[in-house]
Design a protein around this motif. Structure first.
Motif, PDB file in Angstrom:
ATOM      1  N   UNK A  80       0.791  -1.202  -0.105  1.00 17.40           N
ATOM      2  CA  UNK A  80      -0.054  -0.039   0.106  1.00 17.40           C
ATOM      3  C   UNK A  80       0.857   1.408   0.040  1.00 17.40           C
TER       4      UNK A  80
ATOM      5  N   UNK B 151       0.896   4.250  -2.594  1.00 15.89           N
ATOM      6  CA  UNK B 151       0.549   5.776  -2.300  1.00 15.89           C
ATOM      7  C   UNK B 151       1.716   6.549  -2.708  1.00 15.89           C
TER       8      UNK B 151
ATOM      9  N   UNK C 180       1.471   7.273  -6.440  1.00 20.31           N
ATOM     10  CA  UNK C 180       0.124   7.924  -6.647  1.00 20.31           C
ATOM     11  C   UNK C 180       0.416   9.479  -6.184  1.00 20.31           C
ATOM     12  N   UNK C 181       1.308   9.784  -5.148  1.00 18.66           N
ATOM     13  CA  UNK C 181       1.605  10.935  -4.719  1.00 18.66           C
ATOM     14  C   UNK C 181       2.679  11.660  -5.561  1.00 18.66           C
TER      15      UNK C 181
ATOM     16  N   UNK D 130       1.124  12.670  -8.447  1.00 21.00           N
ATOM     17  CA  UNK D 130       0.347  14.031  -8.153  1.00 21.00           C
ATOM     18  C   UNK D 130       1.262  15.083  -8.503  1.00 21.00           C
TER      19      UNK D 130
ATOM     20  N   UNK E 294      -3.443  13.546 -14.325  1.00 28.73           N
ATOM     21  CA  UNK E 294      -4.679  13.535 -13.859  1.00 28.73           C
ATOM     22  C   UNK E 294      -5.358  12.073 -13.975  1.00 28.73           C
TER      23      UNK E 294
ATOM     24  N   UNK F 150      -3.738   9.199 -12.723  1.00 33.09           N
ATOM     25  CA  UNK F 150      -3.889   9.050 -11.135  1.00 33.09           C
ATOM     26  C   UNK F 150      -5.170   8.412 -10.958  1.00 33.09           C
TER      27      UNK F 150
ATOM     28  N   UNK G 136      -5.864   5.108  -8.949  1.00 31.03           N
ATOM     29  CA  UNK G 136      -6.647   5.293  -7.868  1.00 31.03           C
ATOM     30  C   UNK G 136      -7.750   4.356  -7.794  1.00 31.03           C
TER      31      UNK G 136
ATOM     32  N   UNK H 133      -6.851   0.776  -7.529  1.00 29.39           N
ATOM     33  CA  UNK H 133      -6.265   0.490  -6.483  1.00 29.39           C
ATOM     34  C   UNK H 133      -7.155   0.272  -5.362  1.00 29.39           C
ATOM     35  N   UNK H 134      -8.151   1.218  -5.560  1.00 29.85           N
ATOM     36  CA  UNK H 134      -9.029   1.314  -3.999  1.00 29.85           C
ATOM     37  C   UNK H 134     -10.152   0.328  -4.357  1.00 29.85           C
TER      38      UNK H 134
END
Lengths: 474, 618
Positions: free
Chosen positions: A387, A391, A394-395, A398, A414, A417, A421, A424-425
């Motif tokens: 995880x 993260x 992704x960050x 970003x 974006x 991303x 995301x 992933x979620x």
């Protein structure tokens, strides 16, 4: 103003390293998930880890190719590529090969290819291209029509392929629109509709109706800041409710309570419209429209749920909402998935020692449920590492997106991303029972060539755009 | 750079990303670290404990001949979750079952559990299994679990060997060893030596996959327990003698119990009618058991251990021994007999024999009158202040010979027999309202006496040993153990001096081997070149014709065999029981029969049929 820049010294190596880590972790766990004693060689191409190895190598080649192509290529051909993919989607829908009930695959010999995976890339490209053009305003209906065309058309075709999971991914692009200035009201309205849908499934309709009425009154108060309006409206509604109830008792009418309340509501609304017209209370019509829209939605939820969703989709939703419990049926996957992950405890059972995943208790343990293998064999520590890697990625993306001078590049970033995301979620969320089972892969980790290639292409296009961030101002 | 009024929204997006990560990590922490529910669930998912059934111990006879062994049998199991459509006609044909049975069992299995296997058909033979095995691939959901069933070498000695059957629910609840579906000894040696024969169940722990397929052993077999094979038993039974006894007892109701006096080992234990132990094995067991249970001749009833008969005249030897020990009788004591015993209005008949007789002759000719007098003297012995005391003393003597109570032999379902007590007569006649004449029929073994054949054989064994006996037992040796239970190795003394036994034995010798015309009652038990000592008995009973009884041991000076023969409704002891005993002795000591005529005489008699005919005439 053209400068030659060295792609390899300017590429964001941190992202590349994170990417390589994830791909490596994925391969290790695919090896473990399908490991059996007869096939131990990592180069056994009859096994999934052998095949994945080929796809990984191919993905690296693709990544290099993507990186050496000129960055202008992607924005220039954005629409064209999107059309090609839409065409392929149509072809697949009509002539594709059906696997697990979805007609989503093109087959060449024994290589299978899933255009839906690539539709995400071209949608992101087309979206970036459209939103970066000069005359786009997020406050105009025309813009939404175009956006709808770009996002909803591929989504609809994929839905026709009976691949609801892949179609849902396109919802993720809302995040891009949000970043680009989607009005908060539109977003809230969307959230409201979804929440209403879910509440209508879980709760008695009666409660939902009272809830929406209460909400309407609150909104009325917030908009006008005059408590008197609310007070009067509430009295009118209660009075007409009492009137209807009294009439029912007096004449001994056999009317269902739903209709009675609806009747009272309509009666009081008409009364209130006249009253508000008289006293010039603003925004009443819009609010009543919203109220009756909500009630209409509440009543149609059952219809939509029963007629537009497949039985297995209904079951998965019911299972998640706790309306149905069937650990050996629809809930089997999630139940077994949680057992596998939960039995990993803090440090896991060790590499190749997972029993739940290896002995097929968890279905699809190398594709959609690959996270179970990680959770079981590497425990909470492994889950934390995975995880964290996501993260960080992704960050980092970003951060990269925000440093783009080119709007096209930023919007595309974006898009990337959002899709990552969402995957992933949803993917990890479903394995631990937080979201319904939606069959979409975990990016870079899950077994499967189409998915790995698509995410690799999507990621490296962005990295390529990032390399050229100083070159152009678009 | 374009004016970007929504740049702040990137923070919200970053927040969303982190929020999702936090939610996931909290949830993962809950299920992976905090909750301990999932590990046991995972274990029960993959671990299958499969019981390993050990082979039951074998049973041999005293000469090392194998009597009971094991044969492979197969339980057909079904696991409903793996069932697919199959050719039911072929399946039923292979297993030789009705379609209705198939449907019924499948329904039951599904009702029991969709995911756990249950027994579809029990104990299928190897032949059927072989036929099924070839076609097994056609019937997914079915599999075979190997078991063993008992196999008997001969169709004899069922009462001794006993049988094995499925464990009762009660036993499953009260013991920790047995699980439903296990097999357990239900009668005979199988029951009394269950803990020795059964061995010890083992367990194999396997890993299975989701389809219940075995994927390997768990932890390299660290938690496996090997099954321990049951211990073999060497029975004291002489199977040749046992089979011969059963042959002689064919078409007769009764029992033969033969004991080796020097050890107490049971040489044969015949209960007639018997049954084939092979009937109570496998799938036909329940059906056959019901059939045997319904049989009016009660073949399941072990007469040797459970039937209580009056001993008849054989009991005279007991009264002679007690009389001698109590000092109320001497070898020279003579009584004249004129057709019986007379006391006032009381008359007890006697048969025609030379008169007067002394003690030895009284046994030789079985004089009723003589023993009425002996019994009178015992009861009126001045050493005892009352008849109650005298009677109690007399009864104590009997108990010293193993009468009245259970002998505590190593076979189940033995009964104690019945000896009347002072209380019994006090209740019947009133306290101190009875005297010797009321109970004088005890003198000749009639009246309120219930003695089992094994007790009679044991008594004979005590006589043969001149004063002591060993508790009769059926196991000669337990393989791997040095000695059998101590209770079988400790002599029980009768409390009667051995000299008195010699006198009684003299009479028993003469009863068999006396001159023709001397009044000897048991000349039908004579064997050339072997001195058989015996005593006949003829017991009146309420079930028709008298029971024919004979007790004997041989050879006189070095007794090898002591036995009791009971033939229900056979008439005089000399008619059937004595020749039967003689044949048994001859068979055991010589291995063959000198005069075939006697064997034909005994085997040719169908007393069951005759009894039925007699009853019809009545």
């Amino acid at each position: 103003m053209k400068r030659r820049i060295n792609v390899w010294s300017n590429i964001d190596w941190l992202t590349v390293v994170l990417y390589l880590f994830l791909v490596f972790l994925g391969w290790i766990n695919i090896y473990s998930a399908v490991y059996n004693e007869e096939h131990q060689s990592i180069f056994d191409f009859s096994q999934r880890y052998g095949k994945q190895m080929i796809w990984i190598v191919a993905a690296f080649v693709i990544a290099i190719l993507i990186t050496i192509i000129d960055s202008n290529f992607y924005s220039f051909f954005a629409y064209f590529l999107h059309f090609v993919i839409l065409f392929l989607l149509v072809v697949v829908t009509l002539f594709g090969t059906e696997i697990h009930g979805s007609r989503a695959w093109l087959e060449f010999g024994n290589v299978r290819f899933q255009p839906a995976e690539f539709a995400k890339i071209t949608t992101a490209l087309a979206l970036a291209r459209y939103l970066s053009s000069h005359n786009v305003s997020m406050n105009r209906l025309k813009t939404y029509l175009w956006l709808g065309a770009i996002i909803l058309v591929p989504m609809a075709i994929i839905l026709l392929q009976n691949d609801a999971g892949s179609a849902l991914v396109f919802v993720a692009f809302v995040l891009v629109l949000y970043r680009q200035g989607l009005p908060l009201g539109v977003l809230l309205f969307g959230v409201y509709v979804v929440a209403l849908f879910i509440l209508a499934l879980i709760l008695e309709k009666l409660f939902v109706i009272f809830g929406t009425v209460a909400l309407a009154l609150i909104v009325l108060w917030v908009l006008n800041k005059r408590f008197r309006y609310v007070w009067v409206a509430a009295v009118i509604m209660l009075a007409s409710g009492g009137l209807f109830y009294g009439a029912k008792q007096l004449f001994d009418l056999n009317i269902p309570i739903y209709f009675m309340i609806l009747g009272a509501l309509v009666f009081s609304s008409i009364f209130y419209i006249i009253l508000s017209y008289w006293y010039k209370v603003p925004r009443v019509m819009i609010l009543l429209l919203l109220l009756f829209g909500s009630i209409g939605l509440t009543y149609s939820v059952d219809h939509v749920f029963n007629n537009f969703l497949e039985t297995h989709q209904q079951k998965r939703i019911n299972q998640l909402l706790g309306l149905e419990s069937d650990p050996l049926g629809a809930g089997y996957n999630v139940n077994q998935s949680k057992i596998a992950i939960g039995s990993g405890r803090l440090t896991g059972k060790g590499f190749l020692n997972g029993t739940q995943t290896k002995f097929d208790f968890v279905p699809e343990q190398s594709t959609d449920f690959i996270f179970c293998t990680i959770g079981e064999e590497w425990g909470f520590v492994g889950s934390l590492v995975l995880i964290s890697l996501f993260i960080m990625l992704l960050l980092r993306l970003l951060f990269l997106a925000e440093r783009q001078r080119s709007i096209f590049s930023r919007i595309y970033g974006y898009g990337l991303i959002s899709v990552l995301l969402f995957h992933f979620a949803i993917n990890i969320g479903m394995t631990i029972g937080l979201v319904p089972v939606i069959g979409i892969p975990l990016p870079f980790i899950s077994y499967g060539g189409s998915s790995l290639w698509a995410f690799t292409i999507m990621l490296f296009i962005f990295l390529r755009l990032d390399v050229s961030r100083l070159k152009v101002l678009r | 750079m374009a004016l970007d009024t929504y740049a702040v929204r990137r923070n919200i997006i970053a927040f969303i990303i982190l929020l999702i990560a936090v939610i996931f990590l909290v949830k993962l922490f809950m299920i992976q670290v905090v909750s301990s529910d999932y590990t046991p669930k995972a274990t029960s998912n993959v671990i299958r404990r499969i019981t390993q059934y050990p082979a039951r111990g074998l049973i041999y006879d005293r000469d090392g001949e194998l009597l009971v062994y094991n044969q492979a049998a197969y339980d057909i199991m079904v696991n409903p979750q793996h069932l697919e459509a199959f050719d039911t006609t072929e399946f039923c044909r292979i297993l030789n079952i009705e379609r209705s049975y198939l449907n019924k069992k499948l329904k039951e299995a599904k009702a029991y559990s969709r995911y756990k296997p249950s027994i579809f058909l029990k104990l299928v033979s190897s032949e059927t299994y072989a036929r099924l095995q070839e076609k097994m691939y056609k019937f997914p959901g079915f599999f075979v679990q190997p078991r063993t069933v008992r196999k008997y070498q001969y169709a004899d000695a069922a009462h001794v060997l006993g049988y094995v059957g499925e464990v009762s629910d009660k036993l499953v609840d009260t013991t920790s060893y047995y699980k439903s579906g296990d097999y357990v000894g239900i009668s005979g040696m199988e029951k009394s030596y269950e803990s020795v024969l059964r061995g010890k169940k083992g367990v194999k722990v396997y890993l299975v996959d989701v389809h219940n397929r075995i994927k390997g052993s768990y932890s390299n077999g660290r938690y496996d327990k090997k099954a321990e094979v049951g211990t073999n038993l060497i029975s004291s039974l002489d199977m040749d003698l046992q089979r011969y006894g059963e042959k002689l007892m064919k078409n007769k109701i009764g029992s033969i119990v033969a004991i080796e006096p020097s050890s107490g080992e049971i040489l044969s234990l015949v209960s007639s009618p018997g049954y084939d132990p092979g009937l109570l094995v496998g799938r036909q067991r329940t059906k056959n058991y019901r059939k045997l249970q319904k049989d009016t001749l009660e073949p399941l009833f072990n007469r040797g251990l459970m039937a209580r008969y009056p001993p008849g005249s054989t009991f005279k030897v007991m009264n002679a021994l007690i009389g001698r020990q109590e000092g109320v009788l001497y070898p020279g004591t003579t009584y004249e007999c004129h057709g019986g015993f007379y006391a006032g209005n009381f008359h007890m008949g006697c048969h025609n024999h030379p008169s007067p007789v002394d003690m030895i002759e009284s046994i030789q000719v079985s004089c009723n009158n003589y023993y009425a007098h002996v019994f009178k003297r015992i009861m009126q012995d001045s050493d005892y202040e009352s008849i109650s005391k005298a009677f109690t003393n007399w009864k104590d003597h009997l108990q010293n010979f193993g009468l009245g109570d259970k002998l505590n032999i190593d076979l189940p379902s033995e009964v104690g027999g019945f000896l009347p007590s002072v209380d019994y007569y006090n209740r019947y006649y009133g306290e101190n309202r009875w005297r010797y004449l009321n109970v004088v029929s005890l003198a000749i073994g009639q009246g309120e006496l219930g003695i089992t054949p094994v007790q009679m054989a044991n008594l004979t064994s005590a006589i043969a040993n001149r004063g002591h006996y060993y508790t009769p037992h059926i196991v000669k040796r337990i393989e791997g153990e040095k000695q059998i239970d101590e209770r079988f190795r400790t002599p029980h003394h009768t409390g009667v001096d051995s000299a008195y036994f010699e006198e009684v034995i003299e009479g028993m010798d003469l009863a068999v081997n006396g001159q023709a015309g001397s009044g000897s009652t048991a000349r039908t038990a004579r064997v050339d070149s072997i001195t058989v000592c015996g005593k006949t008995g003829t017991a009146e009973n309420p079930h028709g014709k008298d029971h024919s009884i004979f007790i004997a041991f041989a050879p006189k000076d070095d007794p090898q065999i002591a036995l009791a023969v009971y033939i229900e409704n056979g008439g005089y002891g000399a008619t059937w029981a004595a020749p039967t005993a003689k044949l048994m002795i001859e068979k055991y000591l010589k291995g063959s029969i000198d005069v075939q005529w006697w064997e034909d005489y005994v085997t040719g008699a169908n007393l069951i049929k005759q009894k039925e005919e007699d009853e019809e005439e009545d």
